[in-house]
Design a protein around this motif. Sequence first.
Motif, short mmCIF file in Angstrom:
data_model
loop_
_atom_site.label_atom_id
_atom_site.label_comp_id
_atom_site.label_asym_id
_atom_site.label_seq_id
_atom_site.Cartn_x
_atom_site.Cartn_y
_atom_site.Cartn_z
N VAL A 55 0.85 -1.20 0.00
CA VAL A 55 0.00 0.00 0.00
C VAL A 55 0.88 1.25 0.00
CG1 VAL A 55 -1.68 1.32 1.35
CG2 VAL A 55 -1.97 -1.13 1.08
N LYS A 56 1.91 1.24 0.83
CA LYS A 56 2.83 2.38 0.90
C LYS A 56 3.58 2.56 -0.42
CE LYS A 56 3.15 1.97 5.84
NZ LYS A 56 3.85 1.42 6.98
N ALA A 57 3.95 1.47 -1.05
CA ALA A 57 4.66 1.56 -2.33
C ALA A 57 3.76 2.16 -3.41
CB ALA A 57 5.16 0.18 -2.75
N VAL A 58 2.50 1.73 -3.45
CA VAL A 58 1.57 2.28 -4.43
C VAL A 58 1.37 3.76 -4.18
CG1 VAL A 58 -0.83 2.24 -5.26
CG2 VAL A 58 0.43 0.10 -4.95
N GLN A 59 1.21 4.15 -2.94
CA GLN A 59 1.05 5.56 -2.61
C GLN A 59 2.29 6.34 -3.06
OE1 GLN A 59 -1.45 7.29 -1.72
NE2 GLN A 59 -0.53 9.21 -1.13
N GLY A 60 3.46 5.77 -2.86
CA GLY A 60 4.70 6.44 -3.28
C GLY A 60 4.85 6.54 -4.79
N MET A 61 4.29 5.58 -5.52
CA MET A 61 4.35 5.59 -6.98
C MET A 61 3.51 6.71 -7.56
SD MET A 61 3.88 1.51 -7.73
CE MET A 61 3.31 1.74 -9.38
N ALA A 62 2.42 7.01 -6.92
CA ALA A 62 1.42 7.93 -7.47
C ALA A 62 1.71 9.36 -7.02
CB ALA A 62 0.03 7.49 -7.05
N GLN A 63 2.60 10.03 -7.72
CA GLN A 63 2.98 11.38 -7.35
C GLN A 63 2.22 12.46 -8.12
OE1 GLN A 63 5.12 12.11 -4.73
NE2 GLN A 63 4.76 9.93 -4.41
N THR A 64 1.90 12.19 -9.37
CA THR A 64 1.19 13.18 -10.18
C THR A 64 -0.28 12.80 -10.28
OG1 THR A 64 1.49 12.03 -12.28
CG2 THR A 64 3.28 13.50 -11.58
N ALA A 65 -1.10 13.72 -10.73
CA ALA A 65 -2.53 13.43 -10.91
C ALA A 65 -2.72 12.28 -11.90
CB ALA A 65 -3.28 14.67 -11.37
N ALA A 66 -1.92 12.27 -12.97
CA ALA A 66 -2.03 11.19 -13.97
C ALA A 66 -1.66 9.85 -13.34
CB ALA A 66 -1.13 11.49 -15.16
N ASP A 67 -0.62 9.84 -12.51
CA ASP A 67 -0.22 8.60 -11.82
C ASP A 67 -1.33 8.12 -10.89
OD1 ASP A 67 2.29 8.72 -13.01
OD2 ASP A 67 3.28 9.53 -11.21
N LYS A 68 -1.95 9.06 -10.18
CA LYS A 68 -3.03 8.70 -9.24
C LYS A 68 -4.22 8.12 -10.00
CE LYS A 68 -1.62 12.14 -5.89
NZ LYS A 68 -1.93 13.41 -5.25
N ARG A 69 -4.57 8.73 -11.13
CA ARG A 69 -5.68 8.21 -11.93
C ARG A 69 -5.35 6.82 -12.48
NH1 ARG A 69 -6.14 13.75 -13.13
NH2 ARG A 69 -4.81 13.57 -14.97
N THR A 92 -11.03 0.67 4.80
CA THR A 92 -10.20 0.83 6.00
C THR A 92 -8.74 0.45 5.78
OG1 THR A 92 -10.74 -1.39 6.82
CG2 THR A 92 -12.16 0.43 7.54
N LEU A 93 -8.42 -0.17 4.65
CA LEU A 93 -7.06 -0.65 4.42
C LEU A 93 -5.99 0.43 4.59
CD1 LEU A 93 -5.06 -2.88 3.69
CD2 LEU A 93 -5.55 -2.40 1.28
N PRO A 94 -6.09 1.57 3.92
CA PRO A 94 -5.03 2.57 4.09
C PRO A 94 -4.83 2.97 5.55
CG PRO A 94 -6.40 3.13 2.22
CD PRO A 94 -7.09 2.00 2.94
N LYS A 95 -5.91 3.22 6.26
CA LYS A 95 -5.81 3.63 7.66
C LYS A 95 -5.17 2.52 8.50
CE LYS A 95 -8.41 5.43 11.54
NZ LYS A 95 -9.72 5.82 12.06
N LYS A 96 -5.56 1.28 8.25
CA LYS A 96 -4.98 0.15 9.00
C LYS A 96 -3.48 0.05 8.76
CE LYS A 96 -8.66 -2.51 10.47
NZ LYS A 96 -8.73 -3.33 11.64
N CYS A 97 -3.04 0.49 7.58
CA CYS A 97 -1.62 0.45 7.25
C CYS A 97 -0.90 1.76 7.59
CB CYS A 97 -1.45 0.14 5.76
SG CYS A 97 -1.87 -1.57 5.33
N GLY A 98 -1.62 2.71 8.15
CA GLY A 98 -1.02 3.98 8.53
C GLY A 98 -0.65 4.86 7.35
N VAL A 99 -1.47 4.78 6.30
CA VAL A 99 -1.20 5.54 5.07
C VAL A 99 -2.38 6.45 4.78
CG1 VAL A 99 -0.80 5.34 2.59
CG2 VAL A 99 0.18 3.65 4.14
N SER A 100 -2.08 7.68 4.41
CA SER A 100 -3.11 8.58 3.90
C SER A 100 -3.09 8.41 2.39
CB SER A 100 -2.79 10.02 4.29
OG SER A 100 -3.72 10.89 3.71
N MET A 101 -4.10 7.72 1.88
CA MET A 101 -4.10 7.31 0.48
C MET A 101 -4.98 8.22 -0.36
SD MET A 101 -2.92 4.34 -0.94
CE MET A 101 -3.31 3.07 -2.09
#
Length: 115
Positions: A55-69, A92-101
């Motif tokens: 989850v943290k890796a995916v959040q880190g990958m998505a830096q731009t709006a295009a990446d997020k989409r 609840t997955l992001p919160k359980k992992c301590g990530v603001s997704m």
Amino acid sequence: MKGVIVSLVAILAIIQLVVQPGQAITCGQVDEFLAPCIPYLTGEGEPSGACCSGVKAVQGMAQTAADKRACCSCVKAAANRYSNLKDDAAQTLPKKCGVSMDIPISRRVNCLIIN
């Protein structure tokens, strides 16, 4: 504490190897990172360490709006492949992992409106 730092460095190294500047994010990458979350998302216990790292890796990958989409579209497609995915677990997955997704995990999200 040392284990957390080692895990963080490993995640950052993976992200650097997987997503080079200027390259598009693929659903294969997103699926690979989130695959360890399937047991939790289908109602089996709590998210594993591997799941939260993904989850943290995916959040880190998505830096731009295009990446997020792009990530959102991949997550949505993956969610639709699992008929037994629990919507409450997905929410609840992001919160359980301590990530603001910034990328919702849902079958119904409109990925085009994500900034």
